[in-house]
Design a protein around this motif. Structure first.
Motif, PDB file in Angstrom:
ATOM      1  N   THR A  39      -1.546  -0.442  -3.115  1.00 14.95           N
ATOM      2  CA  THR A  39      -0.763   0.552  -2.376  1.00 14.95           C
ATOM      3  C   THR A  39      -1.565   1.108  -1.209  1.00 14.95           C
ATOM      4  O   THR A  39      -2.796   1.083  -1.224  1.00 14.95           O
ATOM      5  N   ASP A  40      -0.834   1.615  -0.191  1.00 14.01           N
ATOM      6  CA  ASP A  40      -1.475   2.375   0.894  1.00 14.01           C
ATOM      7  C   ASP A  40      -0.891   3.786   0.943  1.00 14.01           C
ATOM      8  O   ASP A  40      -0.990   4.466   1.961  1.00 14.01           O
ATOM      9  N   LEU A  41      -0.269   4.203  -0.145  1.00 14.86           N
ATOM     10  CA  LEU A  41       0.406   5.492  -0.345  1.00 14.86           C
ATOM     11  C   LEU A  41       1.831   5.526   0.229  1.00 14.86           C
ATOM     12  O   LEU A  41       2.639   6.346  -0.175  1.00 14.86           O
ATOM     13  N   ASP A  42       2.134   4.645   1.184  1.00 17.30           N
ATOM     14  CA  ASP A  42       3.499   4.560   1.718  1.00 17.30           C
ATOM     15  C   ASP A  42       4.231   3.336   1.190  1.00 17.30           C
ATOM     16  O   ASP A  42       5.459   3.286   1.184  1.00 17.30           O
ATOM     17  N   LEU A  43       3.466   2.347   0.762  1.00 17.20           N
ATOM     18  CA  LEU A  43       3.990   1.032   0.396  1.00 17.20           C
ATOM     19  C   LEU A  43       3.240   0.564  -0.844  1.00 17.20           C
ATOM     20  O   LEU A  43       2.026   0.745  -0.941  1.00 17.20           O
ATOM     21  N   GLU A  44       3.970  -0.012  -1.794  1.00 20.48           N
ATOM     22  CA  GLU A  44       3.341  -0.466  -3.042  1.00 20.48           C
ATOM     23  C   GLU A  44       3.904  -1.843  -3.388  1.00 20.48           C
ATOM     24  O   GLU A  44       5.112  -2.055  -3.315  1.00 20.48           O
ATOM     25  N   VAL A  45       3.005  -2.777  -3.727  1.00 21.32           N
ATOM     26  CA  VAL A  45       3.441  -4.120  -4.134  1.00 21.32           C
ATOM     27  C   VAL A  45       2.868  -4.421  -5.515  1.00 21.32           C
ATOM     28  O   VAL A  45       1.683  -4.173  -5.788  1.00 21.32           O
TER      29      VAL A  45
END
Length: 375
Positions: free
Chosen positions: A51-57
């Motif tokens: 994650t980058d805090l805005d997007l999670e895979v």
């Protein structure tokens, strides 16, 4: 102390999963755990999350599990190590909870990675999704590919930093529409409205999310499940899940910039026009220099002038019967739009040298608008 796990995974499956998830990890992080992937070892698989805090895979890899557990390890480092292990290898990952490390083994190769506790890893809590529908990967790819180039990178107008994804009635047809604009050009694509999307909120999907979705989910006839609410969107295909925050802003009323009464019509072979525009733009020292498009009965002339290096002119036969006219366009924007128009014939609907021009091809579901430049 977290439970120590031990699992064996197949090389190709682990490489594929790490490649998919680790792309969302930002290279520079002020929060160390954001540089890591979360490994959750269950009954017969490993869930890998980034994650980058805005997007999670999240992706899942089958595994032979001797002991369950969870930890986080550096994403880039793990991916690079596993990638360089001989193809076909069985890879053992074993956590040592006492030393906060994970040992990665394959054949005679052995590496020890420092870990951080899973409790530190953020969870992008998606909340309740209000609408769920499915699109074919190919349709999702078509929508993204044809409009992604027009997304703005100007951070002050953050609400333009994505694709506006919404429903629209066109005549008797209900559509799912994607729009992107940076104020200079606009791209719009319609798809048939999928079952379940009726009444969904209009949402703005961020540029980074759009790029990752296109890389991860745009596969032919494969169905992609899309769930969304006002604040989040989730894409799922098989074991692969991408969840993203949406841009919290209001997309402008784009209909106002789409010309309705541009009565001067130019029709020209699309590939010939694209090649000619590219040729004359070569003389330009700047990517954004204007190309002058001169329209006169039966032909179109493209000109670029550069005070430092000279000029270039190309001429094409065309269908054009209206009054003579000169109009200028940013050469890069022109090239990007023409590259997305479908079919053999490019149609330009023009009004005057100071008004936006409409670009169309054989696909009635796509249209493009380009603002002119002074020449």
């Amino acid at each position: 102390m977290s439970q120590a796990f031990k699992a064996v995974v197949e090389h190709a499956a682990l490489v594929k999963a790490l490649a998919r998830v680790s792309r969302v990890v930002e290279k520079r992080n002020t929060i160390p755990v954001l540089g890591n992937v979360l490994l959750e070892v269950g009954q017969d698989s490993i869930h890998i999350k980034a994650t980058d805090l805005d997007l999670e895979v999240i992706d899942v890899v089958p595994a032979q599990v001797a002991a369950k557990g969870a930890t986080t390890v550096p994403a880039g480092l793990l991916h690079d190590l596993v990638r360089k292990v001989p193809p076909g290898s069985q890879i053992t990952m074993e956590q040592n909870a006492d030393t906060n490390t994970v040992v990665v083994k394959a054949g005679r190769f052995r590496s020890t990675l420092q870990s951080l506790p899973p409790s530190d890893f953020p969870d992008l809590n998606a909340g309740d999704m209000t609408h769920t529908f499915a699109l074919k990967g190919a349709d999702l790819h078509r929508l993204i590919q044809r409009i992604e180039f027009a997304i703005s990178s100007e951070e002050t107008r953050y609400y333009l930093n994505g694709i506006y994804f919404h429903t629209r009635q066109v005549g008797n047809r209900n559509t799912l529409r994607g729009v992107a604009t940076d104020g200079h050009r606009l791209a719009r694509v319609d798809l048939d409205l999928p079952e379940g999307a009726t009444g969904m909120p209009g949402v703005i999907i961020p540029r980074k999310t759009v790029a990752e979705v296109d890389k991860l989910f745009s596969v032919g006839e494969q169905e992609v499940q899309i769930e969304l609410s006002q604040a989040k969107i989730r894409f799922t295909s098989g074991d692969l899940v991408l969840t993203s925050k949406l841009i919290d802003g209001t997309f402008p009323d784009y209909d106002r910039v789409i010309p309705q009464n541009n009565e001067r019509v130019l029709k020209v072979p699309r590939t010939d026009f694209s090649a000619a525009a590219d040729r004359v733009a070569t003389i330009s020292s700047e990517r954004g220099r204007a190309v002058k498009v001169s329209l006169t009965g039966g032909k179109v002339t493209l000109t670029v002038s550069n005070p430092d290096s000279g000029n270039a002119v190309d001429e094409l036969d065309a269908e054009y019967t209206a009054d003579d006219m000169d109009i200028g366009f940013n050469s890069r924007y022109l090239h990007e739009i023409v590259a997305q128009v479908q079919g053999d014939t490019l149609e330009l609907n023009l009004a005057d040298p100071g008004s936006p021009t409409l670009f169309k091809g054989s696909d009635a579901d796509s249209l493009y608008v380009l603002m002119p430049m002074r020449v």
